[in-house]
Motif scaffolding. Structure first.
Motif, PDB file in Angstrom:
ATOM      1  N   LEU A  53      55.953  63.354  47.415  1.00  0.00           N
ATOM      2  CA  LEU A  53      54.687  62.665  47.363  1.00  0.00           C
ATOM      3  C   LEU A  53      54.870  61.451  48.736  1.00  0.00           C
ATOM      4  CD1 LEU A  53      54.923  60.724  43.942  1.00  0.00           C
ATOM      5  CD2 LEU A  53      52.955  62.112  45.034  1.00  0.00           C
ATOM      6  N   ARG A  54      56.029  61.374  49.318  1.00  0.00           N
ATOM      7  CA  ARG A  54      56.237  60.700  50.665  1.00  0.00           C
ATOM      8  C   ARG A  54      55.385  61.768  51.704  1.00  0.00           C
ATOM      9  NH1 ARG A  54      56.665  56.450  48.313  1.00  0.00           N
ATOM     10  NH2 ARG A  54      58.806  55.345  48.157  1.00  0.00           N
ATOM     11  N   GLU A  55      55.752  62.904  51.406  1.00  0.00           N
ATOM     12  CA  GLU A  55      55.158  63.853  52.347  1.00  0.00           C
ATOM     13  C   GLU A  55      53.648  64.062  52.317  1.00  0.00           C
ATOM     14  OE1 GLU A  55      54.966  68.782  53.456  1.00  0.00           O
ATOM     15  OE2 GLU A  55      56.740  67.925  52.085  1.00  0.00           O
ATOM     16  N   ALA A  56      53.226  63.840  51.001  1.00  0.00           N
ATOM     17  CA  ALA A  56      51.620  63.829  50.820  1.00  0.00           C
ATOM     18  C   ALA A  56      50.828  62.865  51.598  1.00  0.00           C
ATOM     19  CB  ALA A  56      51.385  63.857  49.119  1.00  0.00           C
ATOM     20  N   GLY A  57      51.851  61.544  51.474  1.00  0.00           N
ATOM     21  CA  GLY A  57      51.115  60.455  52.195  1.00  0.00           C
ATOM     22  C   GLY A  57      51.021  60.569  53.558  1.00  0.00           C
ATOM     23  N   GLY A  58      51.717  61.156  54.282  1.00  0.00           N
ATOM     24  CA  GLY A  58      51.729  61.719  55.575  1.00  0.00           C
ATOM     25  C   GLY A  58      50.504  62.543  56.062  1.00  0.00           C
ATOM     26  N   TRP A  59      50.633  63.423  55.190  1.00  0.00           N
ATOM     27  CA  TRP A  59      49.300  64.546  55.273  1.00  0.00           C
ATOM     28  C   TRP A  59      47.932  63.787  55.339  1.00  0.00           C
ATOM     29  CZ3 TRP A  59      50.478  68.273  58.213  1.00  0.00           C
ATOM     30  CH2 TRP A  59      51.797  68.915  57.921  1.00  0.00           C
ATOM     31  N   ALA A  60      47.919  63.028  53.977  1.00  0.00           N
ATOM     32  CA  ALA A  60      46.624  62.190  53.963  1.00  0.00           C
ATOM     33  C   ALA A  60      46.319  61.267  55.008  1.00  0.00           C
ATOM     34  CB  ALA A  60      46.786  61.447  52.710  1.00  0.00           C
ATOM     35  N   GLY A  61      47.247  60.693  55.836  1.00  0.00           N
ATOM     36  CA  GLY A  61      47.163  60.065  56.891  1.00  0.00           C
ATOM     37  C   GLY A  61      46.671  60.794  58.055  1.00  0.00           C
ATOM     38  N   LEU A  62      47.138  62.022  57.942  1.00  0.00           N
ATOM     39  CA  LEU A  62      46.807  62.994  59.080  1.00  0.00           C
ATOM     40  C   LEU A  62      45.156  63.745  58.577  1.00  0.00           C
ATOM     41  CD1 LEU A  62      50.088  64.564  59.921  1.00  0.00           C
ATOM     42  CD2 LEU A  62      48.634  63.233  61.495  1.00  0.00           C
ATOM     43  N   ALA A  63      44.581  63.206  57.390  1.00  0.00           N
ATOM     44  CA  ALA A  63      43.426  63.820  56.865  1.00  0.00           C
ATOM     45  C   ALA A  63      43.619  65.296  56.775  1.00  0.00           C
ATOM     46  CB  ALA A  63      42.529  63.412  58.069  1.00  0.00           C
ATOM     47  N   GLU A  68      54.443  55.110  38.795  1.00  0.00           N
ATOM     48  CA  GLU A  68      54.616  55.417  40.375  1.00  0.00           C
ATOM     49  C   GLU A  68      53.833  56.557  40.933  1.00  0.00           C
ATOM     50  OE1 GLU A  68      55.937  53.986  43.945  1.00  0.00           O
ATOM     51  OE2 GLU A  68      55.533  52.896  42.182  1.00  0.00           O
ATOM     52  N   LEU A  69      53.896  57.627  40.061  1.00  0.00           N
ATOM     53  CA  LEU A  69      53.419  58.904  40.451  1.00  0.00           C
ATOM     54  C   LEU A  69      51.983  58.784  40.663  1.00  0.00           C
ATOM     55  CD1 LEU A  69      53.676  62.025  40.825  1.00  0.00           C
ATOM     56  CD2 LEU A  69      53.475  62.109  38.213  1.00  0.00           C
ATOM     57  N   GLU A  70      51.185  58.145  39.688  1.00  0.00           N
ATOM     58  CA  GLU A  70      49.865  58.007  39.717  1.00  0.00           C
ATOM     59  C   GLU A  70      49.479  56.961  40.760  1.00  0.00           C
ATOM     60  OE1 GLU A  70      47.361  59.052  37.927  1.00  0.00           O
ATOM     61  OE2 GLU A  70      48.392  60.183  36.361  1.00  0.00           O
ATOM     62  N   GLY A  71      50.546  55.831  41.016  1.00  0.00           N
ATOM     63  CA  GLY A  71      50.188  54.910  41.928  1.00  0.00           C
ATOM     64  C   GLY A  71      50.070  55.547  43.612  1.00  0.00           C
ATOM     65  N   LEU A  72      51.027  56.517  43.928  1.00  0.00           N
ATOM     66  CA  LEU A  72      51.286  56.978  45.179  1.00  0.00           C
ATOM     67  C   LEU A  72      50.056  57.975  45.235  1.00  0.00           C
ATOM     68  CD1 LEU A  72      55.188  57.270  45.203  1.00  0.00           C
ATOM     69  CD2 LEU A  72      53.623  55.854  46.522  1.00  0.00           C
ATOM     70  N   ALA A 107      48.336  51.348  36.885  1.00  0.00           N
ATOM     71  CA  ALA A 107      48.562  49.666  36.257  1.00  0.00           C
ATOM     72  C   ALA A 107      48.501  49.871  34.827  1.00  0.00           C
ATOM     73  CB  ALA A 107      47.244  49.067  36.638  1.00  0.00           C
ATOM     74  N   HIS A 108      47.859  50.658  34.066  1.00  0.00           N
ATOM     75  CA  HIS A 108      48.177  50.815  32.690  1.00  0.00           C
ATOM     76  C   HIS A 108      49.509  51.385  32.179  1.00  0.00           C
ATOM     77  CE1 HIS A 108      46.864  51.322  28.504  1.00  0.00           C
ATOM     78  NE2 HIS A 108      47.403  52.501  28.519  1.00  0.00           N
ATOM     79  N   LEU A 109      50.145  52.178  32.764  1.00  0.00           N
ATOM     80  CA  LEU A 109      51.204  52.764  32.559  1.00  0.00           C
ATOM     81  C   LEU A 109      52.649  52.002  32.881  1.00  0.00           C
ATOM     82  CD1 LEU A 109      50.307  56.444  33.654  1.00  0.00           C
ATOM     83  CD2 LEU A 109      50.884  55.744  31.244  1.00  0.00           C
ATOM     84  N   GLN A 110      52.635  51.320  33.858  1.00  0.00           N
ATOM     85  CA  GLN A 110      53.691  50.310  34.608  1.00  0.00           C
ATOM     86  C   GLN A 110      54.254  49.696  33.424  1.00  0.00           C
ATOM     87  OE1 GLN A 110      55.149  50.596  37.973  1.00  0.00           O
ATOM     88  NE2 GLN A 110      56.356  49.941  36.182  1.00  0.00           N
ATOM     89  N   ASP A 111      55.742  49.731  33.534  1.00  0.00           N
ATOM     90  CA  ASP A 111      56.588  48.935  32.636  1.00  0.00           C
ATOM     91  C   ASP A 111      56.471  47.435  33.213  1.00  0.00           C
ATOM     92  OD1 ASP A 111      58.594  47.394  31.709  1.00  0.00           O
ATOM     93  OD2 ASP A 111      59.876  49.191  31.690  1.00  0.00           O
ATOM     94  N   PRO A 112      56.015  46.387  31.931  1.00  0.00           N
ATOM     95  CA  PRO A 112      55.901  45.098  32.502  1.00  0.00           C
ATOM     96  C   PRO A 112      57.017  44.403  33.228  1.00  0.00           C
ATOM     97  CG  PRO A 112      55.162  45.333  30.199  1.00  0.00           C
ATOM     98  CD  PRO A 112      55.908  46.537  30.597  1.00  0.00           C
TER      99      PRO A 112
END
Length: 478
Positions: free
Chosen positions: A323-333, A368-372, A394-399
């Motif tokens: 997911l961290r890698e995916a975030g970088g690729w998204a930033g590179l479009a 967190e998977l959904e959020g990222l 937001a719906h799935l997150q432990d309070p």
């Protein structure tokens, strides 16, 4: 030879594993079971900060009898069973043991509790008074011994107690004797307390106060340790503490400070050959690089983390790193590379948790998977898809993870605003505003401010004006 008045830090007999408790956990991982414990606690109005390590200590037999809060929670989780059925020793068999052995004043309470762990108690009582009133808690013996040794890191850990992070910075400058196992344990506890406080309250109020324990930790490293195993624990603990403090800097917008702390952790990991610490440091470096607008560095750091992390045997860790890698690729479009990394992250996540999952990953679940993933689609400009994943997060997150709920909801508000749904965006924004009394995160506040600017042209829409007025009237934090 130690004086007969001093009790060894090791028990007379090795602990007997609690097989009954382990059987009750079943196929759930320690982190998943800990989350179930916290949920059960909320059902009966208790507040315990159970984590995977606590579950492990119970199963290993290190905690012979839980404190009263945990007792009520466990009996609620398993109705009809007694403490003995759960594998615990009678409370009378551990009551006052250290006081009788050493004549010392007993302290304690759940060593993982955070400031709101006792909602029904007088908040004005001192740390010492709370500890004396819970004097029969077996689980706190290790930390109680650590608090009495007086080392720099132990002072730091004690400072992360029920009433915040107050710390005498001069303690970090005092001469430090060679560190022992109790110092390592207290340092590890300091890391846990910072993470728990951050999960609930965000980073802004914690960062400056957490820097002093970090200085104390490295002072202990400089002083040396009595044994190699202790030295290894100290290096790992100091590295993890550097990452935690780095994250507090990251989340509060101090990116240069965060980069320095992450680099310090990476150097510590490389020096000691600690693959787990190195993977964690690269993971956070990738996240920071993405947020700081350096997407190519984010990709490279995430790939480096995956190379070193493969040997650790944790599919969940590899999922997060993808997911961290995916975030970088998204930033590179690069949508195709991003989608491939997201698919890999999902497949690895579905393999489930395991005992090899690092303790620091207790935050990483489906939410967190959904959020990222939402953040990736948002970066790529696919607002409907981003909003769908942010809503799920937001719906799935432990309070327990209040900061993350605020973060995911702020992401949702921004995605809805940019996707042409101003009314829904304002409603989500107001939900975030409701959480800001509990959460101090510059990242969340920056996202909310951006959403307010996007909604400004829609100020006449239903609900939007209410959000804009409330946001404008909120005092700005330094």
């Amino acid at each position: 030879m130690a004086s007969s008045m001093v009790t060894s830090s090791q028990p007379t007999h090795p602990p007997r594993p609690n097989l009954a408790f382990r059987q009750l956990r079943g196929r759930r991982s320690p982190a998943e079971f800990a989350a179930a414990v916290r949920r059960s606690a909320r059902e009966i109005g208790e507040r315990v900060s159970c984590d995977a390590r606590y579950v492990g200590r119970v199963e290993a037999g290190e905690i012979r009898c839980p404190n009263y809060a945990y007792e009520r929670v466990f009996l609620h989780m398993f109705p009809g069973r007694t403490l003995a059925d759960l594998g615990f020793a009678p409370r009378s068999s551990v009551r006052g043991r250290r006081a009788r052995d050493t004549g010392e004043t007993q302290g304690s309470g759940d060593p993982y509790e955070t400031p709101d762990a006792h909602p029904h108690e007088d908040r004005n009582r001192t740390f010492h008074e709370i500890h004396e009133n819970d004097e029969n808690d077996e689980e706190s013996d290790v930390l109680r011994r650590a608090f009495m040794t007086g080392g720099g890191a132990t002072v730091a850990a004690a400072s992360l107690g029920p009433f915040g992070l107050a710390y005498d910075a001069a303690a970090a400058e005092r001469p430090v004797r060679r560190a022992g196992a109790s110092d390592a344990g207290a340092l590890e506890e300091a890391v846990r307390r910072i993470r728990l406080l951050d999960d609930r309250h965000g980073a802004d109020g914690l960062y400056r106060r957490a820097a002093a324990p970090l200085r104390a930790a490295y002072a202990l490293l400089d002083a040396g340790a009595t044994r190699q195993t202790t030295a290894d624990r100290l290096h790992s603990g100091a590295g993890e503490l550097a990452i935690s403090v780095g994250w507090l800097a990251h989340d509060s917008g101090r990116w240069d400070d965060a980069r320095s702390h992450y680099a310090e952790a990476l150097a510590t990991a490389r020096m000691t050959g600690d693959d787990a610490l190195e993977a964690h440091a690269f993971c956070n470096t990738a996240f920071l690089a993405r947020d700081a607008g350096r997407p190519r560095e984010a990709v490279r750091a995430a790939q480096a983390a995956q190379r070193v992390g493969r040997s650790l045997g944790s599919s969940r860790l590899m999922s997060l790193l993808a997911l961290r890698e995916a975030g970088g690729w998204a930033g590179l479009a690069d949508r195709i590379a991003c989608e491939q990394a997201l698919a890999r992250a999902q497949a690895l996540f579905e393999r489930g948790s395991s005992d090899a999952d690092p303790e620091w990953m207790s935050f990483y679940g489906e939410a967190e998977l959904e959020g990222l993933e939402a953040q990736c689609w948002s970066t790529l400009g696919d607002w409907p898809r981003a909003a769908r994943h942010a809503r799920h997060a937001a719906h799935l997150q432990d309070p327990h993870f209040t900061r993350n709920i605020a973060l995911y909801t702020a992401e949702l508000a921004d995605d809805l605003a940019r996707g042409g749904h101003p009314d829904e965006a304002a409603t989500a924004g107001l939900r975030v505003m409701d959480l800001l009394d509990q959460v101090q995160s510059s990242r969340v506040q920056t996202m909310l401010a951006t959403t307010a600017r996007v909604l400004l042209p829609h100020r006449r829409a239903s609900g939007v004006s209410t959000f804009l007025e409330r946001h404008a009237s909120r005092p700005r934090t330094a």
